[in-house]
Motif scaffolding. Structure first.
Motif, short mmCIF file in Angstrom:
data_model
loop_
_atom_site.label_atom_id
_atom_site.label_comp_id
_atom_site.label_asym_id
_atom_site.label_seq_id
_atom_site.Cartn_x
_atom_site.Cartn_y
_atom_site.Cartn_z
N ARG A 151 -12.57 15.34 -60.73
CA ARG A 151 -11.96 14.25 -59.97
C ARG A 151 -12.38 14.25 -58.50
N ALA A 152 -13.29 15.12 -58.08
CA ALA A 152 -13.76 15.10 -56.69
C ALA A 152 -14.67 13.90 -56.46
N HIS A 153 -14.70 13.42 -55.21
CA HIS A 153 -15.54 12.26 -54.92
C HIS A 153 -15.92 12.24 -53.45
N TYR A 154 -16.90 11.41 -53.13
CA TYR A 154 -17.21 11.10 -51.74
C TYR A 154 -17.72 9.67 -51.69
N LYS A 155 -17.70 9.07 -50.49
CA LYS A 155 -18.10 7.68 -50.34
C LYS A 155 -19.25 7.56 -49.34
N VAL A 156 -20.13 6.60 -49.58
CA VAL A 156 -21.27 6.33 -48.72
C VAL A 156 -21.19 4.88 -48.24
N LEU A 157 -21.20 4.70 -46.92
CA LEU A 157 -21.19 3.36 -46.32
C LEU A 157 -22.58 3.08 -45.78
N ALA A 158 -23.18 1.97 -46.20
CA ALA A 158 -24.55 1.64 -45.80
C ALA A 158 -24.62 0.23 -45.24
N VAL A 159 -25.42 0.08 -44.19
CA VAL A 159 -25.74 -1.24 -43.63
C VAL A 159 -27.17 -1.58 -44.05
N LEU A 160 -27.35 -2.77 -44.64
CA LEU A 160 -28.64 -3.17 -45.21
C LEU A 160 -29.11 -4.48 -44.59
N ASP A 161 -30.39 -4.75 -44.77
CA ASP A 161 -30.93 -6.04 -44.31
C ASP A 161 -31.94 -6.55 -45.34
N ARG A 162 -32.02 -7.87 -45.47
CA ARG A 162 -32.95 -8.50 -46.42
C ARG A 162 -34.39 -8.20 -46.02
N VAL A 163 -35.23 -7.88 -47.02
CA VAL A 163 -36.66 -7.71 -46.75
C VAL A 163 -37.31 -9.09 -46.69
N PRO A 164 -38.38 -9.25 -45.90
CA PRO A 164 -38.95 -10.60 -45.68
C PRO A 164 -39.42 -11.29 -46.94
N ASP A 165 -39.96 -10.56 -47.91
CA ASP A 165 -40.54 -11.23 -49.08
C ASP A 165 -39.56 -11.46 -50.21
N PHE A 166 -38.26 -11.19 -49.98
CA PHE A 166 -37.26 -11.43 -51.02
C PHE A 166 -36.59 -12.77 -50.74
N THR A 167 -36.74 -13.72 -51.66
CA THR A 167 -36.30 -15.10 -51.41
C THR A 167 -35.10 -15.53 -52.24
N GLU A 168 -34.68 -14.71 -53.18
CA GLU A 168 -33.53 -15.10 -54.01
C GLU A 168 -32.26 -15.15 -53.16
N ALA A 169 -31.33 -16.03 -53.58
CA ALA A 169 -30.11 -16.22 -52.80
C ALA A 169 -29.20 -15.00 -52.86
N ASP A 170 -29.03 -14.44 -54.05
CA ASP A 170 -28.12 -13.30 -54.21
C ASP A 170 -28.91 -12.03 -54.46
N PHE A 171 -28.39 -10.94 -53.93
CA PHE A 171 -29.03 -9.65 -54.12
C PHE A 171 -28.63 -9.05 -55.47
N PRO A 172 -29.57 -8.38 -56.14
CA PRO A 172 -29.20 -7.65 -57.37
C PRO A 172 -28.23 -6.51 -57.05
N ASP A 173 -27.56 -6.04 -58.07
CA ASP A 173 -26.65 -4.91 -57.89
C ASP A 173 -27.44 -3.66 -57.51
N PRO A 174 -26.82 -2.74 -56.74
CA PRO A 174 -27.49 -1.48 -56.43
C PRO A 174 -27.86 -0.73 -57.70
N GLU A 175 -28.98 -0.02 -57.65
CA GLU A 175 -29.45 0.78 -58.78
C GLU A 175 -29.25 2.25 -58.44
N VAL A 176 -28.31 2.90 -59.14
CA VAL A 176 -27.99 4.31 -58.89
C VAL A 176 -28.69 5.15 -59.95
N MET A 177 -29.52 6.06 -59.50
CA MET A 177 -30.34 6.87 -60.42
C MET A 177 -29.99 8.35 -60.26
N ALA A 178 -29.44 8.93 -61.34
CA ALA A 178 -29.08 10.35 -61.36
C ALA A 178 -28.75 10.73 -62.79
#
Length: 521
Positions: A151-178
């Motif tokens: 039941r242990a946990h931690y949280k990560v807060l991130a500030v992001l910005d759109r990359v120039p070549d990405f033109t879609e209106a909505d961003f895909p969900d984050p991809e968590v790999m582990a």
């Protein structure tokens, strides 16, 4: 040949369902599970529709002096949702790779990140600046191989910005790999629900169990049986309790609830009965000897509670561990001290430190307020904190006559008196059951080596001031006696709830209930 009674079928289902659920959850689907939750993912576009002067804050964010194109904020929670701990070697990654989890944000780059919340303070050491495996590159956050208890946990807060070549209106969900070795479903990290109680198959089984229980209840009420048996723990008669003043608040609440449930039981409580662990054991032994019991019988109407085990010489008194109890050092508010090293504590009680300024406190003489000999709280202090060293000699028999111009020591009879004395005596240092100290407004608890009085601290072996609360009987009480019934009551769910509510841990919840000790070193 008669058919099988439907009540028997219900009974078999009532047994099979929880067994199947337990086997699935604990042995098949609940071994090691690493999970994550996206608790927030919002962009400047979301704030643009809001009203008020604060609405455009996200849109005005900058990095290296330049406005962000399309800023967004993500809050990610990483958690151990299984039933076993996760350690560094469990992560599916090369041994020389310090990264345990990677989080990608398609269409976005990472401007900044910070770990904002850890379920335990010790987890923060994994995220110190410069920690290998911690950082962010372009659109990927790297997180180190963090040890996570159940039941242990931690949280990560991130500030992001759109990359120039990405033109879609909505961003895909984050991809968590582990992944974790030995985890269910290949060990891959999974997106969890708000509270990871049980998997879907288990919830179906539990729903079936509810239906089975309802059917059993209907079967019970439709029977032509007007008799109603008393609860298993109920017994009639008068029970006399004695012993630890630190454990008395729990016993008072438990006695009140027990007598409400068992109306033929009486449990009178008095200040004279709770004079300390050793006096309580003396009273129990004297009453047992006076009763002149024969044939190996025990007293069925008396219990004594002790902070820690009895001394030798009382073979008739039999122990039943009840709870793991925490104790705390407490000081008067004007000492200016909130944390002491274990060495400083020992130096104070040895008389080497006589003024609080010697341990970075205020210029006040140290006034030690202690419990009388025979107190389990005092014995635990001497044995577990002071390494077996006795306390200094008493300088006055009345705490109110302490010489405020020099260091001194006095003694009081019980925990409430100690807390009141520390609260009213400048420069005072005392020792108390942790729950009582928390509830007293006039004193401040002292950390030892930076650790407060917590059950987690004792499990990690970091906090030394604890003791096992033990109930003693004179001989083996009859199974139908009120003493035996009250002990069973303390061990059942209601009793355990009362024990937990006062900051203690029931022995039955520990790894080794009969020893009732912290699980750590």
């Amino acid at each position: 040949m008669n058919g099988v009674p439907w009540e028997s079928v219900i009974a078999v289902l009532g047994l099979a369902v929880p067994v199947a659920a337990a086997l699935w959850e604990f042995f098949l689907a609940g071994r090691k599970r690493l999970g994550y939750r996206v608790q927030m993912d919002t962009s400047a576009r979301d704030s643009a529709t809001s009203s008020g002067p604060e609405a455009g804050v996200l849109q005005r964010m900058q990095w290296d002096g330049a406005d962000l194109r399309d800023p967004s904020v993500v809050l990610l929670r990483i958690e151990n949702v299984g039933w076993t701990p996760i350690v560094e070697d469990d992560y599916v990654a090369p041994a020389n790779d310090p990264v345990g989890i990677r989080v990608a944000f398609p269409g976005r780059r990472v401007v900044g990140m910070v770990v904002t919340e850890c379920s335990h303070t010790v987890l923060r050491d994994f995220f110190a600046p410069g920690t290998p495996g911690l950082g962010a590159t372009d659109g990927v956050i790297r997180l180190p191989k963090v040890k996570l208890n159940r039941r242990a946990h931690y949280k990560v807060l991130a500030v992001l910005d759109r990359v120039p070549d990405f033109t879609e209106a909505d961003f895909p969900d984050p991809e968590v790999m582990a992944g974790v070795v030995g985890g269910v479903r290949g060990g891959t990290i999974k997106k969890t629900e708000y509270y990871p109680f049980a998997s879907r198959p288990v919830r179906w089984l539990l729903a079936l169990l509810v239906l089975v229980s309802a059917a059993q209840s209907v079967s019970t009420f439709v029977r032509d049986d007007d008799t109603r048996a008393a609860p298993l723990d109920c017994a009639e008669g008068t029970l006399h309790l004695s012993g630890s003043t630190a454990f008395r608040p729990i016993l008072e609440q438990a006695a009140e609830q027990y007598t409400k449930t068992c109306t033929d039981a009486r449990i009178p409580l008095s200040d004279r009965s709770f004079a300390g662990s050793v006096p309580g054991l003396d009273t129990l032994a004297a009453q047992g000897d006076k009763a002149g019991l024969k044939d190996g019988r025990g007293l069925g109407d008396r219990l004594s509670f002790s902070d820690g085990p009895k001394s030798t010489g009382r073979p008739q008194l039999l122990p039943r561990p009840v709870a793991l109890s925490l104790f705390s050092l407490v000081v008067h508010e004007d000492t200016g001290v909130r944390d002491l090293s274990l060495k400083q504590v020992r130096d104070i009680y040895a008389g080497t430190v006589t003024n609080w300024k010697q341990v970075n406190g205020n210029d006040l003489p140290v006034q030690l307020v202690s419990r009388n000999p025979g107190s389990g709280t005092r014995t635990a202090l001497e044995q577990r904190v002071l390494d077996g060293r006795p306390l200094l000699a008493v300088t006055t028999s009345d705490c109110r006559s302490l010489d405020r111009s020099r260091a001194g020591r006095c003694e009081v009879a019980d925990t409430p008196a100690l807390l009141d004395t520390v609260a009213s005596t400048p420069g005072a240092l005392g020792h108390s059951e942790a729950g009582a100290a928390t509830a007293h407004d006039g004193v401040r608890q002292v950390r030892i080596d930076g650790y407060p009085a917590t059950l987690e601290g004792t499990d990690e072996g970091a906090y030394p001031y604890w003791e096992t609360e033990i109930a003693y009987t004179y001989g083996e009480p009859p199974a139908d006696s009120i003493a035996a019934g009250f002990l069973r009551y303390l061990a059942n769910e209601v009793g355990k709830d009362i024990i937990r509510s006062k900051g203690h841990r029931p022995c039955s919840e520990l790894d080794k209930p009969l020893l009732c000790r912290p699980s750590g070193p």
